[in-house]
Scaffold this motif. Structure first.
Motif, short mmCIF file in Angstrom:
data_model
loop_
_atom_site.label_atom_id
_atom_site.label_comp_id
_atom_site.label_asym_id
_atom_site.label_seq_id
_atom_site.Cartn_x
_atom_site.Cartn_y
_atom_site.Cartn_z
N SER A 137 0.88 -1.33 0.15
CA SER A 137 0.03 -0.16 -0.17
C SER A 137 1.01 1.18 -0.20
O SER A 137 2.13 1.18 0.60
CB SER A 137 -0.99 -0.08 1.26
OG SER A 137 -0.09 0.11 2.40
N PRO A 138 0.45 2.32 -0.37
CA PRO A 138 -0.96 2.54 -1.22
C PRO A 138 -0.69 1.79 -2.82
O PRO A 138 0.52 1.56 -2.96
CB PRO A 138 -1.25 3.87 -1.29
CG PRO A 138 0.31 4.61 -1.33
CD PRO A 138 0.99 3.47 -0.57
N ARG A 139 -1.93 1.93 -3.65
CA ARG A 139 -1.77 1.16 -4.83
C ARG A 139 -1.00 2.11 -5.57
O ARG A 139 -0.60 1.64 -6.99
CB ARG A 139 -3.37 1.14 -5.25
CG ARG A 139 -4.19 0.36 -4.71
CD ARG A 139 -5.29 -0.08 -5.40
NE ARG A 139 -6.20 0.91 -5.60
CZ ARG A 139 -7.33 0.92 -6.30
NH1 ARG A 139 -7.67 -0.15 -6.68
NH2 ARG A 139 -8.15 2.16 -6.47
N GLU A 140 -0.60 3.29 -5.46
CA GLU A 140 0.01 4.11 -6.53
C GLU A 140 1.62 3.57 -6.56
O GLU A 140 2.31 3.95 -7.38
CB GLU A 140 0.15 5.43 -5.69
CG GLU A 140 -1.25 6.41 -6.22
CD GLU A 140 -2.06 6.09 -5.13
OE1 GLU A 140 -2.11 5.29 -4.32
OE2 GLU A 140 -3.25 6.94 -5.39
N ILE A 141 2.12 2.81 -5.34
CA ILE A 141 3.65 2.53 -5.57
C ILE A 141 3.42 0.88 -6.03
O ILE A 141 4.63 0.50 -6.36
CB ILE A 141 4.05 2.34 -4.16
CG1 ILE A 141 3.30 1.40 -3.32
CG2 ILE A 141 4.01 3.84 -3.36
CD1 ILE A 141 3.89 1.21 -2.03
N LEU A 167 3.61 -2.76 -12.32
CA LEU A 167 2.63 -3.19 -13.40
C LEU A 167 2.03 -4.69 -13.21
O LEU A 167 0.80 -4.86 -13.00
CB LEU A 167 3.25 -3.12 -14.78
CG LEU A 167 1.83 -3.10 -15.84
CD1 LEU A 167 0.94 -2.28 -15.70
CD2 LEU A 167 2.68 -3.02 -17.26
N PRO A 168 3.13 -5.52 -13.04
CA PRO A 168 2.52 -6.99 -12.68
C PRO A 168 1.63 -7.13 -11.37
O PRO A 168 0.54 -7.85 -11.19
CB PRO A 168 3.53 -7.82 -12.41
CG PRO A 168 4.72 -7.03 -13.40
CD PRO A 168 4.44 -5.67 -13.16
N VAL A 169 1.80 -6.41 -10.22
CA VAL A 169 1.31 -6.22 -8.95
C VAL A 169 -0.17 -5.66 -9.38
O VAL A 169 -1.04 -6.05 -8.82
CB VAL A 169 1.96 -5.60 -8.03
CG1 VAL A 169 1.24 -5.75 -6.88
CG2 VAL A 169 3.29 -6.39 -7.52
#
Length: 453
Positions: free
Chosen positions: A393-397, A400-402
């Motif tokens: 977290s957060p999703r911004e970090i 691309l595969p994750v």
């Protein structure tokens, strides 16, 4: 005798090339089918057809024109205030009386999954629909059935002021027995046993129509806090981490490989054997201990810099993978293939081992460095397990595969597999381009580095 030998030789060549062609079709075929499926509105349709709306040149031209008329953007389309767009449809109907069509702009949320949580203007609140207006009636034969062809015109008008609309959905319902035989732009799908022709976007633009799922991947996956495209952010994160991994791998692998190949120091052979042993240990065996080290900030040393932990940071992800034993092994084997006389000449001229490495040896190691860069980029770009453990977290970090994993929970539950397939296919493009551009270095590096002179 000579003609018979030549005939046998050409037969062997034909068999060899035929076999290579068969293998090429076998391996490239699923790749091509996956790409075509990512363009479809319904990639799960069966039987799978190669001729569908998104690959029709007629629809390309129509999507370009509609996007230009709707928003002045022939690529991504949409609709802006003051614009008018006209579409035509043609129905076959056995009766002599024109079938009554019901056209409407549905209040359909512009997006699904992640895009459904954002408030966006409805096209139905701003766009006025005119028609359908009957333009033509003429005798027509459809298969064995005889009847009439009825051609209609619909007009979309965005009057007054308002926001830019990314898409304008359209539904057109016909009575039972009427069959849609032509349209300015082929509909996205048919509903209610073919009675309703539905367009997800009547003004899509060329890219918005052909690469609809790809455009959605960038537009709909947005951050709740900033509104920026998460898919674009994940792509940037993967590029950044891959480039940093390439830089650290080339620097440390070159220095370590040169030291093991040329320098003589106590424990050199034991260190090399330990490195080979580490290559045999799967990452899943050590990931718990590595996770604890990052969680505690490398035994608490990160607290000296004000960081309690290295989890959910790129610093922890980079430090835990600066260089791999396989990269050191490749560079060591390549350096041993370089004649020692070259380095001895540099030593006679007064060069130090460091100067010899960076000024003499590395410029001669372009094939090995190119191959190592390709392999490192591929590994870092496609790496899923370790970033999935470290970056939560957060999703911004996310990389691309994750990030693509979150697509399955967001879109898979509603059956929107087209967007998932488009995201997965997009993630393959950088690696394919890298291999195509630097294929020569990859082949040279593997062939030369594998042989010790």
């Amino acid at each position: 005798m000579g003609k018979e030998a030549a005939r046998r030789r050409w037969a062997r060549v034909a068999w060899a090339y035929g076999l290579l062609l068969a293998f090429g079709v076998f391996f490239v075929g699923p790749f091509l089918m996956g790409f075509l499926a990512s363009l479809k509105a319904n990639p799960l349709e069966w039987p799978f057809t190669l001729g569908f709306a998104q690959v029709s040149p007629k629809n390309w031209a129509a999507a370009w024109r509609l996007g230009r008329e709707g928003a002045g953007d022939p690529w991504l389309g949409g609709m802006r205030p003051g614009r008018r767009v006209a579409l035509e449809v043609a129905y076959f109907f056995p009766g002599e009386e024109a079938p009554s069509l019901l056209a409407q702009i549905p209040r359909r949320k512009p997006g699904a999954g992640m895009g459904a949580v954002f408030e966006a203007p409805y096209a139905a609140d701003f766009v006025r629909l005119g028609g359908p207006k009957l333009l033509e009636r003429r005798p027509f034969r459809l298969g064995e059935a005889e009847g009439f062809l009825y051609r209609y015109r619909l007009e979309l008008a965005y009057e007054g002021a308002g926001p830019y609309l990314e898409r304008v959905p359209l539904d057109l319902e016909a009575p039972r027995g009427a069959v849609l035989v032509a349209a300015t732009l082929d509909p996205t799908r048919f509903e209610r046993r073919g009675r309703v022709a539905s367009w997800d976007n009547a003004v899509p633009g060329l890219l918005g129509y052909v690469f609809h799922n790809y455009v959605r991947a960038f537009r709909e996956t947005r951050s709740l806090e900033t509104g920026e495209s998460l898919f674009l952010r994940w792509t940037f994160n993967s590029f950044l981490l891959a480039l940093l991994k390439i830089a650290t791998t080339l620097v440390f692998a070159s220095m370590a490989g040169y030291a093991l190949a040329r320098l003589r120091f106590p424990g050199r052979q034991a260190l090399f054997l330990f490195m080979l042993f580490s290559m045999m240990v799967p990452g899943q065996v050590t990931f718990i201990s590595n996770y604890l080290v990052l969680r505690d900030g490398i035994f608490g040393l990160s607290r000296l810099f004000g960081a309690e932990t290295l989890l959910n940071t790129y610093t922890g992800l980079i430090l835990s993978g600066l260089v791999g034993a396989g990269a050191v092994f490749i560079m060591k084997q390549f350096f041993e293939s370089i004649p020692k006389e070259v380095e001895e000449a540099a030593l006679i001229d007064g060069a130090t081992p460091v100067q010899t490495l960076f000024r003499i040896v590395l410029p001669m190691s372009t094939p090995a460095l190119g191959a190592l860069a390709i392999l490192t980029f591929q590994g870092a770009w496609n790496d899923f397990f370790w970033p999935f453990v470290v970056l939560t977290s957060p999703r911004e970090i996310y990389t691309l595969p994750v990030g693509l994993l979150s697509f399955r929970s967001a879109y898979g539950q509603v059956g929107d597999w087209g967007l998932i397939l488009a995201g997965g296919f997009f993630s393959m493009i950088p690696v394919l381009i890298l291999f195509a551009v630097f294929q020569r270095y990859f082949v040279e590096g593997v062939s030369v580095g594998a042989v010790k002179e």
